[in-house]
Design a protein around this motif. Structure first.
Motif, PDB file in Angstrom:
ATOM      1  N   MET A 105       0.826  -1.196   0.000  1.00 20.04           N
ATOM      2  CA  MET A 105       0.000   0.000   0.000  1.00 20.04           C
ATOM      3  C   MET A 105       0.873   1.263   0.000  1.00 20.04           C
ATOM      4  N   LEU A 106       1.934   1.249   0.806  1.00 21.09           N
ATOM      5  CA  LEU A 106       2.833   2.401   0.864  1.00 21.09           C
ATOM      6  C   LEU A 106       3.571   2.603  -0.461  1.00 21.09           C
ATOM      7  N   ARG A 107       3.931   1.509  -1.107  1.00 22.86           N
ATOM      8  CA  ARG A 107       4.596   1.621  -2.407  1.00 22.86           C
ATOM      9  C   ARG A 107       3.651   2.250  -3.442  1.00 22.86           C
ATOM     10  N   LEU A 108       2.381   1.807  -3.416  1.00 22.29           N
ATOM     11  CA  LEU A 108       1.405   2.398  -4.337  1.00 22.29           C
ATOM     12  C   LEU A 108       1.208   3.878  -4.032  1.00 22.29           C
ATOM     13  N   GLU A 109       1.130   4.202  -2.752  1.00 22.97           N
ATOM     14  CA  GLU A 109       0.971   5.602  -2.353  1.00 22.97           C
ATOM     15  C   GLU A 109       2.190   6.422  -2.791  1.00 22.97           C
ATOM     16  N   ALA A 110       3.390   5.859  -2.603  1.00 22.99           N
ATOM     17  CA  ALA A 110       4.611   6.557  -3.016  1.00 22.99           C
ATOM     18  C   ALA A 110       4.612   6.768  -4.528  1.00 22.99           C
ATOM     19  N   LYS A 111       4.168   5.762  -5.266  1.00 24.45           N
ATOM     20  CA  LYS A 111       4.108   5.877  -6.730  1.00 24.45           C
ATOM     21  C   LYS A 111       3.125   6.972  -7.138  1.00 24.45           C
ATOM     22  N   MET A 112       1.960   6.983  -6.480  1.00 25.84           N
ATOM     23  CA  MET A 112       0.948   7.988  -6.775  1.00 25.84           C
ATOM     24  C   MET A 112       1.479   9.398  -6.443  1.00 25.84           C
TER      25      MET A 112
END
Length: 152
Positions: A105-112
């Motif tokens: 989830m944090l990786r997706l948030e960082a990507k976003m």
């Protein structure tokens, strides 16, 4: 011959454990002298047997018993470690899955957030470029106005 030999060798199966409480299993191994006295006292051996041979037989059996006890204690200790590690694994596995999910989830948030930053950076660069163009246009227009005022 085998019968005579069997009669001469002491039966040490039960005699090597401490005679204090036969019901309770004990890890205490008797000393050599205690074991010999116990054997002779309870009649498990031929009293006419050579003492040197008796000492050697009992010493070997005591050594084997100590080895057996140590090995069993080691096995029990290893089994306890295995159980502790399995318990720890049972606790840590769901925790690890939770952390993996949070990480994803944090990786997706960082990507976003990175994409938003890239968009904002592009917008800033575009506006900066437009501003520079407008400044150039403004300077050109001011120069044109000055030129027109000089001609008029």
């Amino acid at each position: 011959m085998a019968e005579k030999r069997k009669r001469l060798e002491p039966n040490l199966d039960l005699s090597l454990k401490s005679p204090a409480d036969p019901e309770e299993p004990s890890n205490k191994v008797l000393s050599l002298d205690e074991a010999i006295d116990f054997e002779l006292k309870h009649g498990y051996v031929d009293p006419d047997m050579d003492l040197k041979k008796l000492r050697r037989i009992i010493s070997n059996r005591l050594s084997a018993q100590r080895t057996y006890i140590k090995r069993n204690e080691y096995i029990v200790e290893l089994e306890k470690k295995v159980k502790d590690l399995e318990d720890k694994l049972a606790i840590m596995t769901p925790e690890m899955e939770n952390v993996k999910g949070r990480n994803k989830m944090l990786r997706l948030e960082a990507k976003m957030l990175q994409e938003q930053l890239d968009i904002s950076t592009n917008i800033y660069e575009l506006r900066t470029e437009q501003m520079e163009e407008m400044k150039l246009e403004l300077r050109r227009l001011k120069e044109l106005e000055k030129a027109l005022k000089r001609k008029s």
